[in-house]
Write a protein that holds these residues in place. Structure first.
Motif, PDB file in Angstrom:
ATOM      1  N   SER A   1       1.023  16.554 -13.929  1.00  0.00           N
ATOM      2  CA  SER A   1       1.043  18.013 -13.794  1.00  0.00           C
ATOM      3  C   SER A   1       2.280  18.596 -14.463  1.00  0.00           C
ATOM      4  N   GLY A   2       3.439  17.901 -14.308  1.00  0.00           N
ATOM      5  CA  GLY A   2       4.653  18.385 -14.940  1.00  0.00           C
ATOM      6  C   GLY A   2       4.555  18.426 -16.446  1.00  0.00           C
TER       7      GLY A   2
ATOM      8  N   GLU B   1       0.832  -1.204   0.000  1.00  0.00           N
ATOM      9  CA  GLU B   1       0.000   0.000   0.000  1.00  0.00           C
ATOM     10  C   GLU B   1       0.867   1.254   0.000  1.00  0.00           C
ATOM     11  N   SER B   2       1.994   1.225   0.710  1.00  0.00           N
ATOM     12  CA  SER B   2       2.914   2.357   0.698  1.00  0.00           C
ATOM     13  C   SER B   2       3.462   2.599  -0.704  1.00  0.00           C
ATOM     14  N   VAL B   3       3.805   1.514  -1.406  1.00  0.00           N
ATOM     15  CA  VAL B   3       4.305   1.637  -2.776  1.00  0.00           C
ATOM     16  C   VAL B   3       3.213   2.189  -3.685  1.00  0.00           C
ATOM     17  N   ARG B   4       1.977   1.677  -3.516  1.00  0.00           N
ATOM     18  CA  ARG B   4       0.863   2.155  -4.351  1.00  0.00           C
ATOM     19  C   ARG B   4       0.650   3.655  -4.165  1.00  0.00           C
ATOM     20  N   ARG B   5       0.670   4.121  -2.926  1.00  0.00           N
ATOM     21  CA  ARG B   5       0.464   5.544  -2.660  1.00  0.00           C
ATOM     22  C   ARG B   5       1.596   6.386  -3.253  1.00  0.00           C
ATOM     23  N   ALA B   6       2.819   5.888  -3.125  1.00  0.00           N
ATOM     24  CA  ALA B   6       3.946   6.608  -3.716  1.00  0.00           C
ATOM     25  C   ALA B   6       3.808   6.682  -5.233  1.00  0.00           C
ATOM     26  N   ALA B   7       3.338   5.586  -5.845  1.00  0.00           N
ATOM     27  CA  ALA B   7       3.158   5.562  -7.298  1.00  0.00           C
ATOM     28  C   ALA B   7       2.087   6.547  -7.743  1.00  0.00           C
ATOM     29  N   ILE B   8       1.002   6.651  -6.980  1.00  0.00           N
ATOM     30  CA  ILE B   8      -0.056   7.606  -7.315  1.00  0.00           C
ATOM     31  C   ILE B   8       0.482   9.031  -7.257  1.00  0.00           C
ATOM     32  N   THR B   9       1.281   9.325  -6.216  1.00  0.00           N
ATOM     33  CA  THR B   9       1.873  10.655  -6.093  1.00  0.00           C
ATOM     34  C   THR B   9       2.799  10.945  -7.270  1.00  0.00           C
ATOM     35  N   LEU B  10       3.647   9.976  -7.633  1.00  0.00           N
ATOM     36  CA  LEU B  10       4.545  10.152  -8.774  1.00  0.00           C
ATOM     37  C   LEU B  10       3.775  10.369 -10.074  1.00  0.00           C
TER      38      LEU B  10
ATOM     39  N   GLN C   1      -5.714   2.143 -17.557  1.00  0.00           N
ATOM     40  CA  GLN C   1      -6.484   2.623 -16.417  1.00  0.00           C
ATOM     41  C   GLN C   1      -6.253   4.102 -16.164  1.00  0.00           C
ATOM     42  N   LEU C   2      -5.000   4.530 -16.278  1.00  0.00           N
ATOM     43  CA  LEU C   2      -4.706   5.944 -16.060  1.00  0.00           C
ATOM     44  C   LEU C   2      -5.293   6.806 -17.157  1.00  0.00           C
ATOM     45  N   GLY C   3      -5.493   6.213 -18.338  1.00  0.00           N
ATOM     46  CA  GLY C   3      -6.213   6.882 -19.412  1.00  0.00           C
ATOM     47  C   GLY C   3      -5.465   8.052 -20.005  1.00  0.00           C
ATOM     48  N   ASP C   4      -6.221   8.925 -20.610  1.00  0.00           N
ATOM     49  CA  ASP C   4      -5.642  10.068 -21.308  1.00  0.00           C
ATOM     50  C   ASP C   4      -5.842  11.356 -20.528  1.00  0.00           C
ATOM     51  N   ASP C   5      -5.996  11.248 -19.219  1.00  0.00           N
ATOM     52  CA  ASP C   5      -6.179  12.434 -18.386  1.00  0.00           C
ATOM     53  C   ASP C   5      -4.935  13.303 -18.478  1.00  0.00           C
ATOM     54  N   ARG C   6      -5.126  14.577 -18.752  1.00  0.00           N
ATOM     55  CA  ARG C   6      -4.003  15.495 -18.885  1.00  0.00           C
ATOM     56  C   ARG C   6      -4.301  16.768 -18.096  1.00  0.00           C
ATOM     57  N   GLY C   7      -3.294  17.622 -17.987  1.00  0.00           N
ATOM     58  CA  GLY C   7      -3.452  18.831 -17.206  1.00  0.00           C
ATOM     59  C   GLY C   7      -3.031  18.592 -15.766  1.00  0.00           C
ATOM     60  N   TYR C   8      -3.250  19.591 -14.910  1.00  0.00           N
ATOM     61  CA  TYR C   8      -2.889  19.456 -13.502  1.00  0.00           C
ATOM     62  C   TYR C   8      -3.715  18.332 -12.883  1.00  0.00           C
ATOM     63  N   ALA C   9      -3.048  17.411 -12.195  1.00  0.00           N
ATOM     64  CA  ALA C   9      -3.728  16.235 -11.655  1.00  0.00           C
ATOM     65  C   ALA C   9      -4.586  16.611 -10.448  1.00  0.00           C
ATOM     66  N   THR C  10      -5.858  16.262 -10.496  1.00  0.00           N
ATOM     67  CA  THR C  10      -6.780  16.480  -9.378  1.00  0.00           C
ATOM     68  C   THR C  10      -7.604  15.217  -9.175  1.00  0.00           C
ATOM     69  N   PRO C  11      -8.249  15.072  -8.016  1.00  0.00           N
ATOM     70  CA  PRO C  11      -9.119  13.905  -7.815  1.00  0.00           C
ATOM     71  C   PRO C  11     -10.264  13.886  -8.814  1.00  0.00           C
ATOM     72  N   LYS C  12     -10.658  12.684  -9.205  1.00  0.00           N
ATOM     73  CA  LYS C  12     -11.856  12.514 -10.023  1.00  0.00           C
ATOM     74  C   LYS C  12     -13.082  12.619  -9.117  1.00  0.00           C
ATOM     75  N   VAL C  13     -14.245  12.921  -9.708  1.00  0.00           N
ATOM     76  CA  VAL C  13     -15.477  13.095  -8.938  1.00  0.00           C
ATOM     77  C   VAL C  13     -16.502  12.045  -9.347  1.00  0.00           C
ATOM     78  N   ASP C  14     -16.919  11.247  -8.369  1.00  0.00           N
ATOM     79  CA  ASP C  14     -17.940  10.216  -8.557  1.00  0.00           C
ATOM     80  C   ASP C  14     -19.198  10.652  -7.816  1.00  0.00           C
ATOM     81  N   VAL C  15     -20.345  10.663  -8.500  1.00  0.00           N
ATOM     82  CA  VAL C  15     -21.603  11.064  -7.863  1.00  0.00           C
ATOM     83  C   VAL C  15     -22.518   9.847  -7.731  1.00  0.00           C
ATOM     84  N   ARG C  16     -23.217   9.753  -6.592  1.00  0.00           N
ATOM     85  CA  ARG C  16     -24.156   8.663  -6.329  1.00  0.00           C
ATOM     86  C   ARG C  16     -25.451   9.259  -5.795  1.00  0.00           C
TER      87      ARG C  16
END
Length: 212
Positions: free
Chosen positions: A22-23, A7-16, A61-76
């Motif tokens: 964003s870079g 889980e620590s590796v997964r979180r680090a990978a998400i941050t990277l 899975q990461l897809g073609d999301d570009r621009g400054y990275a922000t959380p995605k929004v899921d509505v229920r």
């Protein structure tokens, strides 16, 4: 709370991955672009180590999301009847049950997005009347883990009286369920605790919106 190594590796990978995304959005020097591309590849490699799968799979899975990275929004959206039963739909993707909902689309307000999702996935017209909670998907323990951050918005809705067939593209069937008779849930989308909070807000509309 200590995290297990995977889980620590997964979180680090998400941050990277977020730093790389964003870079790449802001970089105009070709050497910087190359560095961020390498950082992006490293993030996928770490995700493969932490969660299995393949580089191509994580790239998809990461897809073609570009621009400054922000959380995605899921509505229920939740409709609750007089017997405190919640309207659920069975997902065609995994065969399990969930509140209707999905990604919010650009140009939609949150209320517009959730009302459309309820109508499309259940056939019931709905009007959003209250934001029950804004919760972080990882903080709430949803599985499977994903390579990006997600905010989940849960709305209490009221039925408008419109009832029709749901869209067959996403929905296998719909049904009303009490908290003591829940079907197998789609754990990436909903859990019993969240359904319990929705029913609590149905009982008492004065409860404040909850958030992480």
């Amino acid at each position: 709370m200590s995290l297990d190594p995977a889980e620590s590796v997964r979180r680090a990978a998400i941050t990277l991955s977020a730093v790389a995304q964003s870079g790449l959005h802001y970089a105009d020097d070709r050497y910087d672009v190359d560095r961020y591309r390498k950082l992006e590849a490293l993030a996928r490699e770490l995700l493969t180590v932490a969660g299995g799968g393949s580089d191509d799979g994580w790239r998809l899975q990461l897809g073609d999301d570009r621009g400054y990275a922000t959380p995605k929004v899921d509505v229920r959206g939740a409709l609750v009847d007089g017997r405190e039963r919640v309207l659920l739909m069975r997902e065609r993707l995994d065969g399990f049950w969930s509140l209707p909902g999905g990604w919010a689309d650009p140009l939609d307000t949150p209320a517009t997005a959730v009302e459309r999702e309820v109508l499309e996935e259940t056939g019931y017209g709905a009007r959003a009347v209250k934001l029950v909670g804004c919760w972080d998907r990882d903080a709430r323990g949803h599985t499977p883990r994903l390579p990006f951050s997600i905010y989940k918005l849960f709305f209490l809705c009221e039925a408008t009286g419109e009832v029709g067939p749901p869209q067959a593209l996403e929905t296998l069937e719909v049904g009303w369920f009490g908290l003591d008779e829940l079907p197998p849930l789609s754990t990436g989308r909903i859990d019993p605790w969240e359904l319990g909070r929705i029913v609590a807000h149905h009982r008492d509309r004065s409860l404040p919106t909850e958030f992480d």
